[in-house]
Design an enzyme around this catalytic site. Structure first.
Site, mmCIF file in Angstrom:
data_model
loop_
_atom_site.group_PDB
_atom_site.id
_atom_site.type_symbol
_atom_site.label_atom_id
_atom_site.label_comp_id
_atom_site.label_asym_id
_atom_site.label_seq_id
_atom_site.Cartn_x
_atom_site.Cartn_y
_atom_site.Cartn_z
ATOM 1 N N ASN A 9 0.869 -1.176 0.000
ATOM 2 C CA ASN A 9 0.000 0.000 0.000
ATOM 3 C C ASN A 9 0.908 1.228 0.000
ATOM 4 O OD1 ASN A 9 -1.805 2.038 0.505
ATOM 5 N ND2 ASN A 9 -2.373 1.335 2.564
ATOM 6 N N TRP A 10 1.038 1.830 -1.163
ATOM 7 C CA TRP A 10 1.984 2.955 -1.288
ATOM 8 C C TRP A 10 1.422 4.238 -0.698
ATOM 9 C CZ3 TRP A 10 4.530 2.646 -6.874
ATOM 10 C CH2 TRP A 10 5.158 1.403 -7.004
ATOM 11 N N LYS A 11 0.138 4.231 -0.373
ATOM 12 C CA LYS A 11 -0.534 5.419 0.169
ATOM 13 C C LYS A 11 -0.305 6.614 -0.765
ATOM 14 C CE LYS A 11 -0.317 3.315 4.659
ATOM 15 N NZ LYS A 11 -0.293 3.440 6.125
ATOM 16 N N HIS A 95 -9.675 0.991 4.340
ATOM 17 C CA HIS A 95 -8.447 1.208 5.113
ATOM 18 C C HIS A 95 -8.750 2.178 6.264
ATOM 19 C CE1 HIS A 95 -4.442 2.525 6.227
ATOM 20 N NE2 HIS A 95 -4.003 1.412 5.659
ATOM 21 N N GLU A 167 -5.707 -5.044 10.358
ATOM 22 C CA GLU A 167 -4.762 -3.953 10.593
ATOM 23 C C GLU A 167 -5.156 -3.182 11.849
ATOM 24 O OE1 GLU A 167 -2.473 -2.791 6.809
ATOM 25 O OE2 GLU A 167 -4.224 -1.512 6.978
ATOM 26 N N GLY A 173 1.927 2.376 10.812
ATOM 27 C CA GLY A 173 2.855 3.501 10.692
ATOM 28 C C GLY A 173 3.502 3.919 12.000
ATOM 29 N N SER A 213 2.972 -1.892 10.522
ATOM 30 C CA SER A 213 4.403 -1.882 10.842
ATOM 31 C C SER A 213 5.120 -3.191 10.512
ATOM 32 C CB SER A 213 4.629 -1.493 12.306
ATOM 33 O OG SER A 213 4.182 -0.176 12.537
ATOM 34 N N GLY A 234 2.677 -1.069 4.358
ATOM 35 C CA GLY A 234 2.708 0.343 4.002
ATOM 36 C C GLY A 234 4.138 0.811 3.783
ATOM 37 N N GLY A 235 4.704 1.438 4.801
ATOM 38 C CA GLY A 235 6.030 2.049 4.697
ATOM 39 C C GLY A 235 7.085 1.180 4.025
HETATM 40 P P1 PGA Z 1 2.534 0.424 7.679
HETATM 41 O O1 PGA Z 1 1.090 0.594 6.991
HETATM 42 O O2 PGA Z 1 3.119 -0.860 7.153
HETATM 43 O O3 PGA Z 1 3.305 1.627 7.242
HETATM 44 O O4 PGA Z 1 2.306 0.359 9.152
HETATM 45 C C1 PGA Z 1 0.257 -0.521 6.769
HETATM 46 C C2 PGA Z 1 -1.017 -0.074 6.121
HETATM 47 O O5 PGA Z 1 -1.517 1.018 6.437
HETATM 48 O O6 PGA Z 1 -1.576 -0.787 5.279
#
Ligand code: PGA
Length: 253
Positions: A9-11, A95, A167, A173, A213, A234-235
């Site tokens: 998920n590149w956001k 999300h 999640e 994050g 995370s 995400g990150g």
């Molecule tokens: P994160 O995000 O890996 O940066 O915690 C996960 C997500 O929001 O899907």
């Protein structure tokens, strides 16, 4: 045996050119991943460029959101058919950032799930409790409620093909992930909830990801859990090296 699925998920990160470069780096690092499905979910404006970069590879394209209507006067929105047209096979729905910042509701997530399924997209439906809900001992009630709402009216065969992402909001994050044990426990609970809504076959087939995370160092703790069928990242999905490590940790067989 369920094939694990890892989605990035590149956001709201990466332009088209940057997205293409990241996708090319991922293809180089991963080659053809076996025993795992890999989905890249860039912003809408990078879908075409990333789609071109992963064309004829094993990597799949997904989006981060969509609208439930097929078309119409919905300024700023994108339909399921538009995502299919752009080359998407998957779409992230519900999300927590959309629930938190954009007022997305359980009912909206359910409408979107139906629209995605009608268009032939695989919905990746996110559920997760907030920190205060966890502290109040309401985790199970919250995630079961979100999932039940998302699945309302969904046929068993459709539910079987869906992906659920557990999640916990406090883990997203923050660098503070859940434990593997807790991710496994909640995933089992979600699987049982799919069973109640759509029957045993759907429960056995539905894939459940952990997200929050996940990184190259901690991914094995989650991906080795029997009820966890992959990760929503995400990150760490913005780092080709880290994402490739997570994908290979998820690969089965
Ligand atoms: P994160 O995000 O890996 O940066 O915690 C996960 C997500 O929001 O899907």
């Amino acid at each position: 045996m369920r094939t694990p699925i890892v989605a990035g998920n590149w956001k709201m990160h990466r332009t088209a050119a940057e997205g293409r470069a990241l996708a090319v780096a991922l293809v180089e690092k991963m080659g053809t991943p076996r025993g795992v499905e890999v989905v890249l979910c860039p912003p809408f404006t990078a879908l075409a460029a990333v789609g071109a970069a992963v064309h004829r590879t094993a990597l799949r394209l997904g989006a981060q959101n969509m609208h439930w209507e097929a078309q119409g006067a919905f300024t700023g929105e994108i339909s399921a058919a538009m995502l299919v047209d752009a080359g998407c096979r998957h779409v992230i729905l519900g999300h927590s950032e959309r629930r938190q910042h954009f007022g997305e509701t359980d009912e909206g997530v359910n409408r979107k799930a139906h629209a995605a399924l009608r268009a032939g997209l695989v919905p990746i439906v996110c559920v997760g409790e907030r920190l205060e809900e966890r502290k109040a001992g309401r985790t199970d009630q919250v995630v079961r409620g979100q999932l039940r709402a998302a699945l309302a009216g969904v046929e068993p065969a459709q539910a079987a093909g869906m992906v659920i992402a557990y999640e916990p909001v406090w883990a997203i994050g923050t660098g503070l992930p859940a434990t593997g044990e807790e991710a496994n426990r909640v995933s089992a609970l979600l699987r049982a909830t799919v069973g109640e809504a759509a029957g045993a076959d759907a429960a056995a087939q539905v894939r459940i990801q952990y997200g929050g995370s996940v990184n190259a160092k901690n991914c094995a703790e989650f991906l080795s859990q029997p009820e966890v069928d992959g990760a929503l990242v995400g990150g760490a999905s913005l780092d080709a090296e880290a994402f490739a490590v997570i994908v290979s940790a998820a690969a089965r067989g």
